[in-house]
Design a protein around this motif. Structure first.
Motif, short mmCIF file in Angstrom:
data_model
loop_
_atom_site.label_atom_id
_atom_site.label_comp_id
_atom_site.label_asym_id
_atom_site.label_seq_id
_atom_site.Cartn_x
_atom_site.Cartn_y
_atom_site.Cartn_z
N VAL A 175 -47.21 51.46 -25.14
CA VAL A 175 -47.57 51.15 -26.43
C VAL A 175 -47.95 49.81 -26.32
N ASP A 176 -49.02 49.16 -27.34
CA ASP A 176 -49.47 47.70 -27.05
C ASP A 176 -48.14 46.77 -27.70
N PRO A 177 -47.80 45.69 -26.84
CA PRO A 177 -46.69 44.69 -27.31
C PRO A 177 -46.74 44.33 -28.76
N SER A 178 -47.91 44.36 -29.34
CA SER A 178 -48.22 43.70 -30.55
C SER A 178 -47.41 44.96 -31.87
N ARG A 179 -47.29 46.09 -31.31
CA ARG A 179 -46.91 47.04 -32.08
C ARG A 179 -45.24 47.51 -31.78
N VAL A 180 -44.87 46.86 -30.78
CA VAL A 180 -43.40 47.12 -30.49
C VAL A 180 -42.60 45.79 -30.99
N PHE A 181 -41.47 45.86 -31.75
CA PHE A 181 -40.89 44.84 -32.33
C PHE A 181 -39.55 44.73 -31.94
N LYS A 182 -39.15 43.32 -31.66
CA LYS A 182 -37.68 43.22 -31.24
C LYS A 182 -37.05 42.52 -32.42
N THR A 183 -35.61 42.94 -32.45
CA THR A 183 -34.86 42.64 -33.41
C THR A 183 -33.93 41.36 -32.89
N LEU A 184 -34.20 40.38 -33.64
CA LEU A 184 -33.32 38.86 -33.37
C LEU A 184 -32.37 38.81 -34.38
N VAL A 185 -31.24 38.22 -34.05
CA VAL A 185 -30.39 37.70 -35.08
C VAL A 185 -30.22 36.25 -35.04
N ALA A 186 -30.42 35.74 -36.15
CA ALA A 186 -30.42 34.08 -36.37
C ALA A 186 -29.34 33.68 -37.16
N ASP A 187 -28.90 32.35 -37.32
CA ASP A 187 -28.17 31.82 -38.11
C ASP A 187 -29.02 30.97 -39.23
N VAL A 188 -29.17 31.27 -40.28
CA VAL A 188 -29.87 30.73 -41.34
C VAL A 188 -28.85 30.10 -42.27
N ASP A 189 -28.58 28.73 -42.12
CA ASP A 189 -27.95 27.84 -43.19
C ASP A 189 -26.25 28.74 -43.18
N ARG A 246 -38.46 57.62 -29.38
CA ARG A 246 -39.16 57.37 -28.23
C ARG A 246 -38.13 56.88 -27.12
N ALA A 247 -37.78 57.64 -26.01
CA ALA A 247 -36.94 57.47 -25.02
C ALA A 247 -37.77 56.93 -23.85
N TYR A 248 -37.04 56.01 -23.10
CA TYR A 248 -37.59 55.67 -21.65
C TYR A 248 -36.49 55.40 -21.09
N GLU A 249 -36.54 55.43 -19.70
CA GLU A 249 -35.53 54.87 -18.53
C GLU A 249 -35.37 53.37 -18.56
N GLU A 308 -44.19 48.59 -22.08
CA GLU A 308 -44.69 48.79 -21.12
C GLU A 308 -44.25 50.47 -20.55
N ALA A 309 -43.03 50.85 -20.79
CA ALA A 309 -42.57 52.15 -20.35
C ALA A 309 -43.03 53.35 -21.51
N LEU A 310 -43.26 52.72 -22.69
CA LEU A 310 -43.97 53.64 -23.73
C LEU A 310 -45.27 53.57 -23.74
N ARG A 343 -29.99 51.60 -29.21
CA ARG A 343 -29.56 51.71 -27.79
C ARG A 343 -30.63 51.21 -26.77
N ARG A 344 -30.28 50.73 -25.66
CA ARG A 344 -31.32 50.28 -24.83
C ARG A 344 -32.09 51.41 -24.05
N GLY A 345 -33.17 51.28 -24.09
CA GLY A 345 -34.01 52.80 -23.73
C GLY A 345 -34.14 53.63 -24.75
N LEU A 346 -34.15 53.20 -26.12
CA LEU A 346 -34.26 54.25 -27.18
C LEU A 346 -35.04 53.40 -28.07
N GLU A 347 -36.18 53.81 -28.72
CA GLU A 347 -36.89 53.37 -29.85
C GLU A 347 -37.40 54.21 -30.86
N VAL A 348 -37.49 53.75 -32.20
CA VAL A 348 -37.88 54.77 -33.22
C VAL A 348 -39.45 54.02 -33.65
N GLU A 349 -40.06 55.06 -33.91
CA GLU A 349 -41.58 54.88 -34.40
C GLU A 349 -41.45 54.92 -35.73
#
Length: 166
Positions: free
Chosen positions: A50-64, A29-32, A46-48, A140-146
């Protein structure tokens, strides 16, 4: 001996290549992308359309001292304490953005849980299980996979745990 260059179809990100290699059912799924958008995830939802509860962000944390991937809905935020517990750690903090980019091979706002340079421990918020499919960054920014949350968990070795706050 030099490594052979990786065969990629034109424009395919490492995340898409990983999905294709695994034979996973997914759609791109691509968007500008708007560089001025205050939130990459909310922009994608918003661009796609899709309900924001169905779009997931990837965060990187430091655990121990170990970089760890957290995949949470854009409609919420990461609970660092819950993430630490989910992966068997004691303390978690957001990772240095430069370390996250260097380790995953992706830029901030385009970090995908799939096809990372180095496979990191991963936790997927349990809310993903409520949906047949979810959207995550394709690398890539502007590119999602479902894809199905089960496929995402299987491909990343993710633990499913309640790691998001509303």
């Amino acid at each position: 001996m030099a490594k052979k260059p990786r065969k990629q179809q034109s424009g395919a990100t490492p995340a898409i290549v990983a999905l294709e290699k695994a034979g996973t059912v997914f759609s791109v799924r691509a968007y500008e992308h708007d560089p001025a958008a205050p939130s990459y995830g909310e922009e994608a939802a918003e661009a796609l359309g899709v309900d924001p509860s169905r779009v997931f962000k990837t965060l990187v944390a430091d655990v121990d001292g170990v970089l760890t991937v957290a995949v949470v809905p854009v409609s919420g935020s990461l609970d660092l304490k819950a993430l630490a517990v989910a992966v068997g750690g004691k303390r978690a903090a957001m990772a240095d953005p430069a370390a996250a980019e260097r380790t995953t091979g992706y830029v901030r706002g385009g970090i995908s849980p799939l096809g990372q340079r180095k496979r990191l421990p991963t936790a997927l918020d349990a809310s993903a299980g409520a949906f047949a499919t979810i959207c995550v960054s394709a690398g890539r920014r502007g590119l999602e996979v479902e894809l199905s949350p089960d496929d995402l968990a299987a491909l990343t070795g993710a633990v499913l745990a309640p790691i998001a706050r509303p």
